[in-house]
Motif scaffolding. Sequence first.
Motif, short mmCIF file in Angstrom:
data_model
loop_
_atom_site.label_atom_id
_atom_site.label_comp_id
_atom_site.label_asym_id
_atom_site.label_seq_id
_atom_site.Cartn_x
_atom_site.Cartn_y
_atom_site.Cartn_z
N GLY A 17 0.81 -1.23 0.00
CA GLY A 17 0.00 0.00 0.00
C GLY A 17 0.83 1.27 0.00
N ASN A 18 2.13 1.16 -0.30
CA ASN A 18 2.96 2.38 -0.28
C ASN A 18 3.78 2.55 -1.57
OD1 ASN A 18 4.91 0.44 0.15
ND2 ASN A 18 5.40 1.06 2.24
N GLU A 19 3.26 2.01 -2.66
CA GLU A 19 3.98 2.19 -3.94
C GLU A 19 4.05 3.67 -4.31
OE1 GLU A 19 1.57 -0.47 -6.42
OE2 GLU A 19 3.34 -1.64 -6.87
N LYS A 20 2.93 4.38 -4.09
CA LYS A 20 2.88 5.80 -4.48
C LYS A 20 3.94 6.60 -3.71
CE LYS A 20 -0.48 9.60 -4.26
NZ LYS A 20 -0.17 10.17 -2.93
N GLU A 21 3.98 6.37 -2.39
CA GLU A 21 4.93 7.11 -1.55
C GLU A 21 6.38 6.69 -1.85
OE1 GLU A 21 2.20 5.54 -0.56
OE2 GLU A 21 0.93 7.14 0.22
N THR A 22 6.57 5.43 -2.21
CA THR A 22 7.90 4.98 -2.62
C THR A 22 8.33 5.76 -3.87
OG1 THR A 22 7.51 2.78 -1.70
CG2 THR A 22 9.25 2.94 -3.35
N SER B 295 0.98 -0.52 -10.82
CA SER B 295 2.22 -0.31 -10.06
C SER B 295 3.03 0.81 -10.71
CB SER B 295 3.07 -1.58 -10.03
OG SER B 295 2.50 -2.54 -9.19
N LEU B 296 3.17 0.74 -12.05
CA LEU B 296 3.95 1.76 -12.77
C LEU B 296 3.34 3.14 -12.56
CD1 LEU B 296 4.63 -0.19 -16.08
CD2 LEU B 296 6.37 0.63 -14.49
N GLU B 297 2.01 3.19 -12.67
CA GLU B 297 1.33 4.48 -12.54
C GLU B 297 1.48 5.01 -11.11
OE1 GLU B 297 -2.67 4.47 -14.04
OE2 GLU B 297 -3.01 6.44 -13.13
#
Length: 288
Positions: A49-54, A95-97
């Motif tokens: 749940g932290n792909e965006k913040e990564t 994931s890419l987005e």
Amino acid sequence: MQTIKLNNGVEMPQLGFGVYQIPNDQTSEAVYQAIKIGYRLIDTASVYGNEKETGEGIKRAIDEKLVTREELFVTSKLFILQAPEAKATATIGQSLEAMGLDYLDLYLIHQPYGDIYGAWRALVAAQKAGKLRAIGISNFKSAKMIEFVGLNEVKPQINQIEVNPWNQRIEDETWHQKYGVQIEAWAPFAEGRHDLFTNSVLAEIGKKYEKSVGQVVLRWLMQRGIVALAKSVRPERMAENFDIFDFELSSDDIKKITDLDMKESAFFDHDAPQQVEWFMNRMLETEK
Ligand SMILES: NC(=O)c1ccc[n+]([C@@H]2O[C@H](COP(=O)([O-])OP(=O)(O)OC[C@H]3O[C@@H](n4cnc5c(N)ncnc54)[C@H](OP(=O)(O)O)[C@@H]3O)[C@@H](O)[C@H]2O)c1
């Protein structure tokens, strides 16, 4: 940074930074700090749940010219799938987005359940399309890894599994070497279980080299040729965990660490019914 060459020729850093269980409001800063300290391999997963913040931490580091995108090796993972291929393809896109990236360096099937063959076809297609430089699996036991290699044309580059002093996976290492699948260690510190950070054998070894228990453990994995992911939210520990390339454990010390092996997970068995039940419930939650 020491690198390892995967079976498709792609090179990856041997030591990396993982963001599992880092709260969303701390992830971007943690990733940014890790890159500033020198980490180039960053590991997340759609289910964390932290792909965006990564992705935000990565973008900040690139914008500030600490690093270029090409110098980084960014990993994410696909969670368990009820529906096959098309959904896996969509998840790779998500994931890419979420991360704001055009490609990922590594993408893994996170768990050995569900339609792993449909998922693999999607990963292979995305790799051919240039969206994923390397692809692999995670939490596959050796028998399952061998079956998966045998039944697919493209074999996984990586199997990300639990490896730490309590669960050393020595026999698994032999099987993975035989099939050319690189082992990447998750929870190298066993998240501190069985009092890892105060273990007297590891502390005693560390004293000789003026290194901490954490440094001894990561160095031991480097000398075994295993890729390792360490997690910390504290910059001073990130730096400590990164400072492992100026000493070498002797064969006597390696032997002392080998003797600590309990040969079982410090967490759970992926084949235990209650654990599979937990994963199935988790899958339903993520699909809501
Ligand atoms: N594929 C999978 O199924 C799977 C499963 C688990 C993990 N992973 C990946 O592997 C990465 C690492 O595993 P993990 O996060 O589970 O566990 P870990 O790296 O073994 O342990 C992390 C814990 O150790 C503490 N720590 C870190 N460095 C330390 C040091 N030098 N001295 C004392 N304490 C220290 C951290 O606390 P502080 O943060 O407070 O410093 C944290 O509580 C994950 O972040 C994730 O990317 C993958």
